[in-house]
Design an enzyme around this catalytic site. Structure first.
Site, PDB file in Angstrom:
ATOM      1  N   HIS A 159      -9.771  -4.747  15.485  1.00  0.00           N
ATOM      2  CA  HIS A 159      -8.346  -4.598  15.664  1.00  0.00           C
ATOM      3  C   HIS A 159      -8.187  -5.265  17.287  1.00  0.00           C
ATOM      4  CE1 HIS A 159      -7.471  -2.653  12.297  1.00  0.00           C
ATOM      5  NE2 HIS A 159      -7.081  -1.305  12.631  1.00  0.00           N
TER       6      HIS A 159
ATOM      7  N   ASN B 205     -12.518  -1.274  14.492  1.00  0.00           N
ATOM      8  CA  ASN B 205     -11.777  -0.148  13.515  1.00  0.00           C
ATOM      9  C   ASN B 205     -12.532   0.657  12.644  1.00  0.00           C
ATOM     10  OD1 ASN B 205     -11.812  -2.808  12.254  1.00  0.00           O
ATOM     11  ND2 ASN B 205     -10.726  -1.877  10.675  1.00  0.00           N
TER      12      ASN B 205
ATOM     13  N   LYS C  51       2.031   6.894  14.438  1.00  0.00           N
ATOM     14  CA  LYS C  51       0.775   7.286  14.672  1.00  0.00           C
ATOM     15  C   LYS C  51       0.348   7.063  16.124  1.00  0.00           C
ATOM     16  CE  LYS C  51      -0.991   7.830   9.978  1.00  0.00           C
ATOM     17  NZ  LYS C  51      -2.173   6.925   9.078  1.00  0.00           N
TER      18      LYS C  51
ATOM     19  N   THR D 167     -18.265   6.719  -0.635  1.00  0.00           N
ATOM     20  CA  THR D 167     -17.943   5.326  -1.373  1.00  0.00           C
ATOM     21  C   THR D 167     -17.065   4.419  -0.776  1.00  0.00           C
ATOM     22  OG1 THR D 167     -16.345   6.136  -2.937  1.00  0.00           O
ATOM     23  CG2 THR D 167     -18.683   6.220  -3.634  1.00  0.00           C
TER      24      THR D 167
ATOM     25  N   ARG E 254      -0.480  -6.757  10.675  1.00  0.00           N
ATOM     26  CA  ARG E 254      -1.907  -7.096   9.997  1.00  0.00           C
ATOM     27  C   ARG E 254      -2.042  -8.790  10.063  1.00  0.00           C
ATOM     28  NH1 ARG E 254      -4.848  -3.032   8.602  1.00  0.00           N
ATOM     29  NH2 ARG E 254      -3.410  -2.093   7.286  1.00  0.00           N
TER      30      ARG E 254
ATOM     31  N   CYS F 197      -7.670   4.581  14.033  1.00  0.00           N
ATOM     32  CA  CYS F 197      -8.396   3.565  14.467  1.00  0.00           C
ATOM     33  C   CYS F 197      -7.691   2.504  15.755  1.00  0.00           C
ATOM     34  CB  CYS F 197      -8.551   2.385  13.583  1.00  0.00           C
ATOM     35  SG  CYS F 197      -7.361   1.865  12.651  1.00  0.00           S
TER      36      CYS F 197
ATOM     37  N   GLN G 260      -3.996  -6.454  13.438  1.00  0.00           N
ATOM     38  CA  GLN G 260      -5.102  -5.458  12.978  1.00  0.00           C
ATOM     39  C   GLN G 260      -5.716  -6.093  11.737  1.00  0.00           C
ATOM     40  OE1 GLN G 260      -2.219  -1.872  13.989  1.00  0.00           O
ATOM     41  NE2 GLN G 260      -3.799  -1.383  12.488  1.00  0.00           N
TER      42      GLN G 260
END
Lengths: 352, 352, 352, 352
Positions: free
Chosen positions: C243, C328, C206, C13, C236, C150, C177
């Site tokens: 991205h 992404n 990451k 979902t 962001r 991503c 992003q």
């Protein structure tokens, strides 16, 4: 005004609560003594507990070091401003009123109660007569005074001078509302960016009911709602602050656009005449440029307390069309509530 | 359909022209033979002359290496699609019609001429009878067929099934229009970002006039405009593609919301029955979710050819309110124009 | 390919889960048999349980009527795609692997485990050797194969051809992003509209770790991370999908911009050579226009599986600068994961 | 300060010109006597000639009724502020300097001339020594003093205290720039909405050159540019006001993040010590919240004159990373230019 009135803000960390703090931290008549918030913020410094989102000015309005208090009777000053959410407001505001506070509430919880004034000072100051009814009925030493839903607050300010002068029969209002109206975190960016959402829960109903109550009249000890028909169509658009409302209306006697414009532009009411600190010079600013007002260019004027009207033109169906803009967090929330308190103080109604 | 019909796009570099190219470069019935543009682009490769702005698919629809031609008779195929601006269209489109071309025009230049069909195939295919009048009056071997203004195209598609079934008496339409409707460079980002602009030049007037013409009837050799009253309130919002239209309307006999919903959802017209390549399965998609349709989530469906309707509900003033959404560049421009040409081809009206 | 492989999507979902469904509902090799979701959605129809947010195509990819299943072993097909959040993935993915499923996971939970391939098929297909280690160590009949974060997925795709040809020594990557990277509701509109947020939790870490692992080499039965230095600065911005990554890098031998451009543009790897269904024709598309790529214009190309590179130019400090863009949710999430499964199937590694 | 110095604004109708007017209309030291604009606006009232785009405050800063003058010697007060575009500035600013005006120019036309100070008062007040050189060489009784490009102005303010304390060796700056930096109409909304554009003409070059000049030293009668290496990567993002700059830098001696933070936070320079009216209390505000500064929340602070720095952290490649934010129209344009004039007045350099 020798000493300032001590006041409290309930729900000080939210989007509306911050606007209250920004206005009250430097208010000429009120002194902000308590900032109160929900359980999880109690005991924190104000600047720790939330992100300051009021543009311009000093962060946290200089109150960043204040400790947040619980929303209980220990902060019950005579004047209390409430930015609580409706379910919490329904429970807590009566406790404050019982404890003697005049609660100036931005919540929807009590707006439509028959004995609660739904007050916009320029519009229906006479509804303050309800306070006597409220006290008798509820046995409170304090009282609750509500300001309307943000969309309704802007709309009623643009309509009142026309209702006074001509009589408003039908109002069809299509809103394009700012995301700040939903608070924080509120609207998800995936819903807001480059989008229109044609639904805001309960909003159309609130506007329709509240408008009729505010444009109504005192009849004995109750407000008789205005007989006008109101239809609201509410939408969310990717605007930060400022509700745009495109309005078609039928006025009694079908006055000319020039007459409507003149009625709006020249209107001044009790807050203007008394020179209340938060009152704009004119409640309504009429724009003649063909593409104004616009939220980005106009909504911050007069600290967000003016309502802007432009594009007054004939409507083939209802007679008149116009574009209305107002600040949902100021005229439509914190600023409106502070103006309410100023009116009571100016009228000598704050004494307990 | 053994061989494809050769076609030309005039104004191929603009926002609408690119949508024509994207549709026609892979059309089952038409073969795109000429891309024509204004003087400064003539002789350039298509990919040199503009920035491709159609999302998805192959850049320049595989036509990036095509050389741009001048908009003169040397590119006058029997079928010509025009994405020219109105002043240029007013001068050039008649030359093409005189040279034998059927010009499917997206420009406003000839829309309101009495002998020019203002065609939406699902709505007023009978207006093609005007072509005979047009040829007689103007002595052209070709003709001009217009599609309406983007806002009007979306609106009329949502109204036609209601007009057929019940009769539309009053339409009050408040638009929240995408920036792509203004072309490129079009709306400045300083005007668009986080803003609502309550004015689009000539838009309200166009919607009001064009809607009446399209919902009208052929009466002898002319269109008699529909007798309804239309009031349009047009706004620009920071949305890329998709015009949102919040509509209040009075229908004859005041049908229930359920009846309205059923009339919209079950409606199919000649393009659907003939299975025209650009026709959506249903001209109108009815949404039942309380917050739909939304431009970001719904407008690309059926390649932008469906019109979406949701929030069908009672209106205290006009009887019915609903929210309408359609793609301004597809149903409202290039897609609509291509559908027009498909209708003429299916009816055998392309033979000269 | 006579019969399709049955597959399941866990977390169907969410924003990434929907992309899995959209890809798998019409996949030539896989057949989507189960859509699974969290407790509160189990038993609901897919179209009831969430809002479909994949642009274009059919809503819910035609799976709107499917009933959502629980994320337990009853849906453990041989191939399982996981769009679960990390904490849930950490608990559930091993259960599926133990039950014999090859779990293609988009979660961060196991990416940095020494025996788990962090796979981008064009980059490090040899890391699939870890599967044998993983099964031995963990005693699973299935396995977990991760795709990277991503931002890292996009970046590594642009770097691999340069690493192969020249050797990458330093990578300084500044990201801008999209909000869809944070899922739904994710970023609040009050944070996103007209703003830049200079922080995404854990993202820089990451990227730095995952990049070194992916550009590393198999050394015996383990991956030896690449020796390069990576510095990520993550932000962001108010973009929906895609991205953007502005990259400065030091390459061994300081190749010319032309040599870099050529290495990127001509690169093809195993997915291209095998013609995997989700593989783009070229992993990297090189743009020469001075202002491209751009998320709005380029990111949807090749169903979001291409990585775009433009503005290749000298850097006064590290030698080379370029601008990188990738989707992404596709190359960086669902598409990457499906490509991983395609690689295993093409290599005959899906048999249990 | 008994009488105010009369001043003129050239290019008063543009985005930067309006900021000049807003600052000068209520300046304690300067009196705005002439508003000048291009030919097509001459003779119009200021409020007729443009749309006021400065948020807050009074529209047109109360100058709406002023008549716009031509940019000729008739408006040559001793102090002139120029918001002219570069090509016009190149022609007109020397005329004013020849006529005796001290031209405080926001244009790029003369910034890199060897005898023109490229002034940020906190950074390189010593470059005012160039004025003597300029007058000798050019024979002007006036002079031209430039402020830098907006991106460079913000960056240099964040770097100067680090350069003073430690020495800056390498600066890699990735910008995310506001659309207001391109003026009006500037960036098209179709390019800006939900997008990143990885190119701003000449911007990277300007930043690289101007930074070295500003961080340089007076050596005899010339500026010796700083020896640092600068690499700029410039991008446009959908932000209204405020340039975000993500910076990696190598400092001599590799100081700790704490030392860097302390150097930034405690820095005060001549404008602060003299208490110049437009000087912020501290040139740099250091933020400790992990996700700050942000343009929407921070850029208006101190009337846009502070530069904000946050996320100070180690960089694996250059040693240090940080996020910098400043107001492109204030610190980066009008405010910077007014501060320059204030410095000259405070130093007694305005006398002719």
């Amino acid at each position: 005004m020798p000493t300032k009135i001590p006041v409290t803000v309930l729900g000080a960390t939210g989007v509306v609560g911050q606007r209250f703090v920004a206005r009250l931290a430097q208010h000429p008549w009120f002194e902000l003594v308590h900032l109160a918030a929900s359980e999880r913020s109690v005991g924190k410094r104000y600047s720790e507990a939330c992100t300051w989102r009021v543009p311009g000015g000093q962060p946290f309005a200089g109150c960043g070091e204040r400790e947040l208090r619980a929303c209980d009777e220990s902060v019950a000053t005579r004047v209390v401003f409430s930015a609580l959410d409706a379910p919490v407001a329904r429970e807590l505001e009566p406790r404050f009123a019982r404890a003697g506070a005049l609660v100036f509430s931005n919540a929807s919880a009590f707006r439509m109660e028959a004995d609660v004034p739904l007050l916009v000072p320029e519009v229906n100051a006479d509804s303050l007569q309800l306070l006597e009814v409220q006290r008798e009925r509820r046995g409170w030493s304090g009282a609750i005074v509500c300001n309307p839903n943000c969309t309704a607050a802007v709309l009623v300010t643009a309509l009142q001078p026309l209702h006074e002068r001509f009589g408003v029969e039908d109002v069809l209002m299509t809103s394009m509302q700012a995301v700040s109206g939903a608070g924080y975190p509120g609207v998800a960016s995936l819903d807001a960016l480059g989008n229109v959402v044609p639904f805001i829960r309960d909003e159309e109903h609130k506007v329709e009911l509240e408008l009729a109550k505010m444009l109504g009249r005192m009849r004995g000890r109750a407000v008789e709602p205005a007989a006008l028909r109101v239809s609201a169509l509410c939408h969310r658009v990717p605007v930060l602050d400022g509700h745009s409302e495109s309005v078609a209306l039928r006025l009694s006697g079908a006055p000319s656009c020039a007459a409507v414009s003149e009625a709006l532009a020249t209107w001044r009411a009790e807050p203007q005449l008394r020179g209340l600190p938060s009152a704009p010079p004119h409640p309504v600013v009429v724009h003649t440029a063909e593409d104004r007002p616009q939220p980005r260019l106009d909504v911050e004027r007069d600290a967000g307390m003016s309502v802007h009207v432009g594009r007054i033109r004939p409507c083939a169906i209802l007679g008149l069309k116009m574009f209305v803009l107002g600040h949902n967090l100021e005229r439509g929330a914190a600023g409106g509530s502070v103006l309410n308190a100023e009116l009571l103080l100016a009228r000598g109604m704050l004494a307990s």
